[in-house]
Design a protein around this motif. Structure first.
Motif, PDB file in Angstrom:
ATOM      1  N   ASP A   1       5.220  -8.573  -5.668  1.00 39.64           N
ATOM      2  CA  ASP A   1       5.896  -7.385  -6.204  1.00 39.64           C
ATOM      3  C   ASP A   1       6.327  -6.414  -5.103  1.00 39.64           C
ATOM      4  OD1 ASP A   1       5.297  -8.542  -8.606  1.00 39.64           O
ATOM      5  OD2 ASP A   1       3.824  -7.038  -9.225  1.00 39.64           O
ATOM      6  N   VAL A   2       6.787  -6.946  -3.982  1.00 38.23           N
ATOM      7  CA  VAL A   2       7.282  -6.109  -2.895  1.00 38.23           C
ATOM      8  C   VAL A   2       8.811  -6.208  -2.854  1.00 38.23           C
ATOM      9  CG1 VAL A   2       7.321  -5.763  -0.393  1.00 38.23           C
ATOM     10  CG2 VAL A   2       5.171  -6.266  -1.553  1.00 38.23           C
ATOM     11  N   GLN A   3       9.455  -5.051  -2.719  1.00 37.59           N
ATOM     12  CA  GLN A   3      10.910  -4.979  -2.777  1.00 37.59           C
ATOM     13  C   GLN A   3      11.555  -5.538  -1.502  1.00 37.59           C
ATOM     14  OE1 GLN A   3      12.281  -1.282  -5.223  1.00 37.59           O
ATOM     15  NE2 GLN A   3      10.800  -0.529  -3.745  1.00 37.59           N
ATOM     16  N   VAL A   4      12.743  -6.137  -1.685  1.00 36.11           N
ATOM     17  CA  VAL A   4      13.434  -6.784  -0.566  1.00 36.11           C
ATOM     18  C   VAL A   4      14.936  -6.558  -0.671  1.00 36.11           C
ATOM     19  CG1 VAL A   4      13.927  -8.983   0.595  1.00 36.11           C
ATOM     20  CG2 VAL A   4      11.705  -8.639  -0.506  1.00 36.11           C
ATOM     21  N   MET A   5      15.546  -6.258   0.464  1.00 32.58           N
ATOM     22  CA  MET A   5      16.988  -6.471   0.624  1.00 32.58           C
ATOM     23  C   MET A   5      17.173  -7.323   1.876  1.00 32.58           C
ATOM     24  SD  MET A   5      18.522  -2.774   1.776  1.00 32.58           S
ATOM     25  CE  MET A   5      17.761  -1.767   3.052  1.00 32.58           C
ATOM     26  N   VAL A   6      18.325  -7.952   1.982  1.00 29.41           N
ATOM     27  CA  VAL A   6      18.571  -8.914   3.046  1.00 29.41           C
ATOM     28  C   VAL A   6      19.767  -8.459   3.865  1.00 29.41           C
ATOM     29  CG1 VAL A   6      19.156 -11.310   3.575  1.00 29.41           C
ATOM     30  CG2 VAL A   6      17.600 -10.791   1.679  1.00 29.41           C
ATOM     31  N   GLU A   7      19.598  -8.447   5.185  1.00 31.17           N
ATOM     32  CA  GLU A   7      20.675  -8.008   6.068  1.00 31.17           C
ATOM     33  C   GLU A   7      21.646  -9.154   6.354  1.00 31.17           C
ATOM     34  OE1 GLU A   7      19.172  -6.053   9.524  1.00 31.17           O
ATOM     35  OE2 GLU A   7      17.839  -4.754   8.371  1.00 31.17           O
ATOM     36  N   GLY A   8      22.900  -8.773   6.611  1.00 35.80           N
ATOM     37  CA  GLY A   8      23.932  -9.780   6.842  1.00 35.80           C
ATOM     38  C   GLY A   8      24.838  -9.415   7.993  1.00 35.80           C
ATOM     39  N   PRO A   9      25.785 -10.305   8.280  1.00 31.84           N
ATOM     40  CA  PRO A   9      26.634 -10.163   9.466  1.00 31.84           C
ATOM     41  C   PRO A   9      27.532  -8.958   9.325  1.00 31.84           C
ATOM     42  CG  PRO A   9      27.455 -11.888   8.017  1.00 31.84           C
ATOM     43  CD  PRO A   9      26.159 -11.442   7.446  1.00 31.84           C
ATOM     44  N   GLY A  10      27.936  -8.397  10.456  1.00 27.19           N
ATOM     45  CA  GLY A  10      28.104  -9.013  11.733  1.00 27.19           C
ATOM     46  C   GLY A  10      29.596  -8.987  12.026  1.00 27.19           C
ATOM     47  N   HIS A  11      30.086 -10.037  12.547  1.00 28.46           N
ATOM     48  CA  HIS A  11      31.513 -10.274  12.825  1.00 28.46           C
ATOM     49  C   HIS A  11      31.948 -11.466  11.982  1.00 28.46           C
ATOM     50  CE1 HIS A  11      31.849  -7.928  16.765  1.00 28.46           C
ATOM     51  NE2 HIS A  11      30.573  -7.804  16.404  1.00 28.46           N
TER      52      HIS A  11
ATOM     53  N   LYS B   1       0.818  -1.222   0.000  1.00 30.79           N
ATOM     54  CA  LYS B   1       0.000   0.000   0.000  1.00 30.79           C
ATOM     55  C   LYS B   1       0.847   1.265   0.000  1.00 30.79           C
ATOM     56  CE  LYS B   1      -2.602  -0.786   3.621  1.00 30.79           C
ATOM     57  NZ  LYS B   1      -3.650  -0.532   4.648  1.00 30.79           N
ATOM     58  N   TYR B   2       2.043   1.187   0.597  1.00 30.46           N
ATOM     59  CA  TYR B   2       2.858   2.394   0.797  1.00 30.46           C
ATOM     60  C   TYR B   2       4.200   2.329   0.063  1.00 30.46           C
ATOM     61  CZ  TYR B   2      -0.465   2.934   4.653  1.00 30.46           C
ATOM     62  OH  TYR B   2      -1.609   3.044   5.401  1.00 30.46           O
ATOM     63  N   ASP B   3       4.482   1.230  -0.599  1.00 28.82           N
ATOM     64  CA  ASP B   3       5.791   0.969  -1.200  1.00 28.82           C
ATOM     65  C   ASP B   3       6.894   1.061  -0.149  1.00 28.82           C
ATOM     66  OD1 ASP B   3       7.762   0.285  -2.922  1.00 28.82           O
ATOM     67  OD2 ASP B   3       7.778   2.177  -4.039  1.00 28.82           O
ATOM     68  N   VAL B   4       6.778   0.219   0.861  1.00 35.38           N
ATOM     69  CA  VAL B   4       7.838   0.039   1.850  1.00 35.38           C
ATOM     70  C   VAL B   4       8.648  -1.173   1.431  1.00 35.38           C
ATOM     71  CG1 VAL B   4       8.369  -0.410   4.278  1.00 35.38           C
ATOM     72  CG2 VAL B   4       6.395   1.004   3.670  1.00 35.38           C
ATOM     73  N   SER B   5       9.963  -1.074   1.518  1.00 28.70           N
ATOM     74  CA  SER B   5      10.839  -2.191   1.178  1.00 28.70           C
ATOM     75  C   SER B   5      11.157  -3.001   2.427  1.00 28.70           C
ATOM     76  CB  SER B   5      12.141  -1.679   0.555  1.00 28.70           C
ATOM     77  OG  SER B   5      11.893  -0.978  -0.646  1.00 28.70           O
ATOM     78  N   PHE B   6      11.203  -4.313   2.261  1.00 26.98           N
ATOM     79  CA  PHE B   6      11.685  -5.178   3.333  1.00 26.98           C
ATOM     80  C   PHE B   6      13.204  -5.047   3.453  1.00 26.98           C
ATOM     81  CE2 PHE B   6       7.754  -7.696   2.728  1.00 26.98           C
ATOM     82  CZ  PHE B   6       7.423  -7.954   4.049  1.00 26.98           C
ATOM     83  N   SER B   7      13.670  -4.954   4.686  1.00 29.99           N
ATOM     84  CA  SER B   7      15.074  -5.214   5.002  1.00 29.99           C
ATOM     85  C   SER B   7      15.024  -6.404   5.958  1.00 29.99           C
ATOM     86  CB  SER B   7      15.731  -4.004   5.662  1.00 29.99           C
ATOM     87  OG  SER B   7      17.104  -4.237   5.896  1.00 29.99           O
ATOM     88  N   LEU B   8      15.136  -7.592   5.401  1.00 26.23           N
ATOM     89  CA  LEU B   8      14.943  -8.799   6.202  1.00 26.23           C
ATOM     90  C   LEU B   8      16.082  -8.941   7.200  1.00 26.23           C
ATOM     91  CD1 LEU B   8      13.593 -11.294   3.524  1.00 26.23           C
ATOM     92  CD2 LEU B   8      12.311 -10.098   5.313  1.00 26.23           C
ATOM     93  N   GLY B   9      15.743  -8.876   8.476  1.00 25.09           N
ATOM     94  CA  GLY B   9      16.744  -8.807   9.531  1.00 25.09           C
ATOM     95  C   GLY B   9      17.448 -10.131   9.772  1.00 25.09           C
ATOM     96  N   ASP B  10      18.749 -10.038  10.028  1.00 27.55           N
ATOM     97  CA  ASP B  10      19.548 -11.230  10.354  1.00 27.55           C
ATOM     98  C   ASP B  10      19.645 -11.335  11.875  1.00 27.55           C
ATOM     99  OD1 ASP B  10      21.068  -8.909  10.356  1.00 27.55           O
ATOM    100  OD2 ASP B  10      22.949  -9.950   9.990  1.00 27.55           O
ATOM    101  N   SER B  11      18.597 -11.858  12.473  1.00 27.58           N
ATOM    102  CA  SER B  11      18.499 -11.955  13.924  1.00 27.58           C
ATOM    103  C   SER B  11      19.610 -12.804  14.528  1.00 27.58           C
ATOM    104  CB  SER B  11      17.148 -12.557  14.315  1.00 27.58           C
ATOM    105  OG  SER B  11      16.088 -11.873  13.710  1.00 27.58           O
ATOM    106  N   LEU B  12      20.118 -13.748  13.757  1.00 23.16           N
ATOM    107  CA  LEU B  12      21.142 -14.672  14.256  1.00 23.16           C
ATOM    108  C   LEU B  12      22.510 -14.353  13.670  1.00 23.16           C
ATOM    109  CD1 LEU B  12      19.081 -17.989  14.198  1.00 23.16           C
ATOM    110  CD2 LEU B  12      19.601 -16.503  16.154  1.00 23.16           C
TER     111      LEU B  12
END
Length: 457
Positions: free
Chosen positions: A269-279, A227-238
């Motif tokens: 059709d929802v935009q995504v980027m993926v988060e990564g590490p870390g150390h 509805k708002y064109d928000v992109s996912f930044s999929l969090g790397d919880s681990l």
């Protein structure tokens, strides 16, 4: 700038850049990004349609200057700001935002957890920001139940996520990839779970013995984002919190889930980027980047650091910038800066500056290493100015002109030294770049060397 652009889209069910790109439409945002990146507009559209590039641009953030995050474009840098229960307020956070933008932040994340009214702080930041703003809605969700994690419900999460979207947040870290079956995998770690959002959800699952509500309600979040064109930044919880924990079973299990969620969002059709590490030790960084591309179908990778050693508190902007440059070289799309205060405290304005400049260096070094067209032009111009002793031009081309001028002027502040053919390091008699060899002298030398073997000269 974007008010007219988005007005004609507001009545549609899906207003995402990916939705238009997949329909063959080059939006005004795509065209603007193409000019900024010096790339063909149709290439931008193709990359967004494929999911390998995102343009985070909420329809309610109309003062945004559109930018992109993806492997086909320049490596980007994010700066984190945000008030905490112990420090900061609205004015302070807006100052940090302005400083981050001044020194080249491509996006800014508001990680506020307290220190004032979170909605007011966020609104002030969005209204003042020409760059995309990201948030972590789970923080405010926890605050909404007065820190009692066990009282959180799926509706609490969804309510806060929709509020952030309505306010104009361009991308959100959604910790949907950490599953209840992943939690036993951290038992052999030194630092366990170091993600704040991941830690909140892990505690919730341990308390309720139920699956992650962000995972079970992922489709509901997709509907809000459309509805708002928000992109996912999929969090790397681990993500690993130390080099010992890098690339372990827990991290890779979550990464596989993040890949599944990426493709699920793309179905809508929802935009995504993926988060990564870390150390991550230097020798594992390439593996981590390639593994993310494999598991997540080349969705843009957004990494924190990575820090390549754990023994430098107070200097982690350096330990992480080393890893960031390597990650960018191997294809990471955006680098999240780390400040000297990492692991120690809430960054102040000077910490924001130091962290951001370290990461602008890393991102630029990555662009040079990837042979991006024009990436080295500024380096060559600055080198020419240095060789010509054009000090003011050097300052102008520097990533941090104020700091370059400050260091030069500590010992030679007078204006006359802005045209001097030396600095305080070598002085007037020992600067090697004063050895100017003109074309005629070189031609004469070449003729001489043709007649005389070098070993006899």
């Amino acid at each position: 700038m974007r008010a007219e652009w988005v007005a004609k889209r507001s009545a549609q069910d899906n207003v995402s850049q990916m939705h238009y790109a997949r329909q063959g439409v080059i939006t005004e945002e795509m065209d603007y990004v193409a000019k900024r990146e010096n790339l063909p507009a149709d290439l931008i559209r193709e990359e967004v349609a494929r999911g390998r590039m995102i343009i985070p641009a909420n329809i309610n953030h109309v003062n945004l200057e559109p930018m992109c995050i993806g492997i086909a474009s320049k490596c980007k840098v994010n700066a984190n700001i945000g008030a905490s229960p112990n420090s900061s307020d609205i004015d302070e956070e807006v100052k940090k935002l302005n400083l981050a933008v001044k020194y080249g932040a491509d996006t800014v994340m508001d990680l506020s957890t307290g220190g004032g009214n979170l909605d007011e702080i966020r609104t002030a930041i969005i209204n003042a920001s020409p760059v995309p703003i990201g948030t972590v809605p789970v923080y405010q969700a926890l605050e909404s139940v007065y820190g009692r994690m066990e009282n959180l419900t799926a509706d609490d999460f969804l309510h806060v996520i929709e509020k952030h979207a309505q306010q104009g947040v361009d991308y959100m870290t959604i910790h949907a990839g950490i599953l209840i079956q992943h939690l036993p995998l951290v038992k052999n770690r030194i630092t366990g779970i170091v993600s704040r959002g991941g830690g909140i959800l892990a505690k919730w699952m341990l308390h309720h013995h139920k699956q992650n509500p962000l995972y079970t309600h992922f489709d509901d979040i997709i509907e809000i984002f459309k509805k708002y064109d928000v992109s996912f930044s999929l969090g790397d919880s681990l993500r690993p919190g130390c080099t010992h924990d890098a690339s372990d079973e827990a991290q890779l299990a979550e990464l596989k889930t993040l890949g599944q969620l990426t493709r699920r969002a793309w179905e809508h059709d929802v935009q995504v980027m993926v988060e990564g590490p870390g150390h991550v030790p230097m020798d594992q960084i390439e593996f981590n980047v390639k593994k993310q591309m494999e598991e997540c179908s080349e969705a843009p990778f957004y990494v924190l650091g990575p820090l390549v050693t754990d023994i430098a508190p107070g200097y982690d902007h350096i330990t992480s910038a080393i890893g960031a440059a390597i990650a960018g070289w191997h294809g990471t799309a955006m680098l999240c800066y780390v400040t000297p205060k990492e692991h120690l405290g809430l960054p102040n304005a000077e910490d924001v500056r130091n962290g951001l400049i370290a990461y602008k260096i890393a991102a630029h070094a990555a662009d040079i290493a990837r042979h991006r067209p024009g990436a080295r032009d500024r380096d060559d111009q600055l080198s020419q100015a240095r060789y010509n002793f054009d000090w003011n031009r050097q300052f102008e081309l520097a990533l941090d002109p104020d700091r370059a001028r400050e260091y030069h002027d500590e010992t030679l502040p007078q204006d006359i030294y802005k045209t001097a053919e030396f600095c305080s390091m070598c002085g007037p008699k020992f600067c090697p770049m004063q050895t100017k060899v003109d074309a005629d002298a070189l031609a004469e030398l070449e003729k001489f060397l043709e007649k005389e073997p070098v070993n006899q000269v």
